[in-house]
Structure formats: C-alpha cells, structure tokens
Enzyme design. Structure first.
Site, short mmCIF file in Angstrom:
data_model
loop_
_atom_site.label_atom_id
_atom_site.label_comp_id
_atom_site.label_asym_id
_atom_site.label_seq_id
_atom_site.Cartn_x
_atom_site.Cartn_y
_atom_site.Cartn_z
N ASP A 35 9.87 0.96 17.26
CA ASP A 35 11.17 0.83 17.99
C ASP A 35 11.88 2.07 17.90
O ASP A 35 11.92 2.89 17.01
CB ASP A 35 12.21 -0.17 17.34
CG ASP A 35 13.34 -0.54 18.59
OD1 ASP A 35 13.15 -1.74 18.75
OD2 ASP A 35 14.05 0.25 18.76
N ASN A 97 14.34 -12.00 21.58
CA ASN A 97 15.37 -12.38 22.35
C ASN A 97 15.19 -12.78 23.67
O ASN A 97 14.25 -12.08 24.17
CB ASN A 97 16.64 -11.04 22.21
CG ASN A 97 16.91 -10.54 20.80
OD1 ASN A 97 17.44 -11.62 20.23
ND2 ASN A 97 16.87 -9.54 20.60
N HIS A 110 8.85 -9.28 23.56
CA HIS A 110 8.43 -8.50 22.32
C HIS A 110 9.00 -9.51 21.30
O HIS A 110 10.09 -10.06 21.36
CB HIS A 110 9.05 -7.21 22.46
CG HIS A 110 10.59 -7.07 23.08
ND1 HIS A 110 10.91 -7.39 24.28
CD2 HIS A 110 11.73 -7.02 22.32
CE1 HIS A 110 12.27 -7.05 24.36
NE2 HIS A 110 12.82 -7.07 23.03
N HIS A 112 10.10 -8.68 17.49
CA HIS A 112 10.74 -7.66 16.51
C HIS A 112 10.27 -7.99 15.35
O HIS A 112 10.61 -8.95 14.69
CB HIS A 112 12.46 -7.40 16.53
CG HIS A 112 13.04 -7.17 17.89
ND1 HIS A 112 13.62 -5.83 17.91
CD2 HIS A 112 13.29 -8.02 18.95
CE1 HIS A 112 14.05 -5.74 19.08
NE2 HIS A 112 14.15 -7.05 19.83
P1 5GP Z 1 15.91 -6.39 22.98
O1 5GP Z 1 17.35 -6.13 22.83
O2 5GP Z 1 15.44 -6.45 24.26
O3 5GP Z 1 15.31 -7.50 22.28
O4 5GP Z 1 15.23 -5.20 22.38
C1 5GP Z 1 14.72 -3.99 23.15
C2 5GP Z 1 14.26 -2.97 21.93
O5 5GP Z 1 13.61 -2.10 22.47
C3 5GP Z 1 15.50 -2.42 21.47
O6 5GP Z 1 15.31 -2.47 20.16
C4 5GP Z 1 15.40 -0.87 21.77
O7 5GP Z 1 15.76 0.03 20.72
C5 5GP Z 1 13.88 -0.72 22.22
N1 5GP Z 1 13.75 0.08 23.04
C6 5GP Z 1 14.37 0.47 24.30
N2 5GP Z 1 13.64 1.42 24.89
C7 5GP Z 1 12.78 1.75 24.00
C8 5GP Z 1 11.74 2.89 24.33
O8 5GP Z 1 11.57 3.72 25.29
N3 5GP Z 1 10.57 3.11 23.52
C9 5GP Z 1 10.77 2.21 22.13
N4 5GP Z 1 9.77 2.45 21.17
N5 5GP Z 1 11.67 1.22 22.02
C10 5GP Z 1 12.55 1.07 23.14
#
Ligand code: 5GP
Length: 126
Positions: A35, A97, A110, A112
């Site tokens: 991440d 999520n 995704h 985590h």
């Molecule tokens: P969500 O809130 O959708 O469950 O989590 C999205 C995750 O994607 C977040 O933890 C955020 O830090 C990560 N993320 C967003 N943009 C990027 C990116 O460009 N590269 C990587 N490696 N992670 C990302």
C-alpha cells in the site's frame, strides 16, 4: 442494479502498467503489492486482475480459478511476511471495504493485509 466497473480506477491503471507498484507477488489472476500509505509496518493489498468492484462482485461473478488463485495468493503473502500465528508469526488483519458505508476509496476489489503491530479492536462501538 448491475456492477459497474470504472476502468480508470487507480488499481486498473496499476494492472495496465501505467502506474508503478511495489509488487510482493504476482500470478496469472492476482497481484499483491505494498500500500502506498501503509497503516501498519506491513500493509499489502491483494487484488484480482479481473475487473471486479468489490468483495461481493468478485465472490458472485469470478471464476473458480480466479477465486482459488486469489485466496492462495493471499495465504502465500501471509507466509512470505512471516505473520501466520500457527507458524509462530504475530498475526495480522485481513479486511476489505465496500461501498459508501464500508468507506471504499478504490473501486477495484482488494484485500488489505495489515501486520507488524498490534492493530487494536477492529471497530469502535458507537
Ligand atoms: P480502500 O479505502 O479502498 O479500502 O483502500 C484503498 C487503499 O489503496 C488505501 O489504503 C490507499 O492507501 C491505497 N492506494 C491508493 N492509491 C494507491 C496507489 O497508487 N498505489 C498503492 N500502492 N496504493 C494505493
């Protein structure tokens, strides 16, 4: 209602190679990478390569091969990180999520995997 996948979401762009990523593991159907804003010393995202918006989309529509590959990859990532409790590791949290109430930011499914510190209780009571 139908599942609508945004081909321009950031993880779709990572899968197309338009944005770099710190890959942990890659298979035919799955990519695991660090991440960009880690919330624990180890914070790995596991994503299917197919266009699925969230957990229920993936679970309901993906092929058996994609689903098996996804979860085997997630398990292998746990082994690579040395975090499996039954193998002497200190444990981890695997969460996903979905939608507004789940506060999903990136509309590509995704998982985590968070580890490396005590993560506290999963949710605060309201
Ligand atoms: P969500 O809130 O959708 O469950 O989590 C999205 C995750 O994607 C977040 O933890 C955020 O830090 C990560 N993320 C967003 N943009 C990027 C990116 O460009 N590269 C990587 N490696 N992670 C990302």
């Amino acid at each position: 209602m139908a599942y609508i996948y945004d081909e321009m979401n950031i993880f779709a762009r990572i899968l197309r190679g338009e944005i770099p990523n710190n890959t942990v593991m890659e298979t035919d159907h799955t990519l695991a990478f660090r991440d960009i804003a880690p919330q624990a010393p180890d914070h790995v995202l596991v994503i299917p390569k197919g266009p699925y918006v969230n957990f229920d989309h993936f679970s309901n529509v993906a092929s058996d091969a994609e689903i098996v590959d996804f979860y085997r990859t997630a398990g292998t990532v746990c082994a690579m990180l040395g975090i499996e409790p039954s193998m002497g590791g200190a444990g981890y949290r695997a969460i996903t999520n979905a939608g507004d109430n789940g506060v999903q930011e990136v509309p590509h499914y995704h998982l985590h995997i968070l580890a490396g510190r005590n993560l506290g209780r999963m949710l605060n009571r309201v």
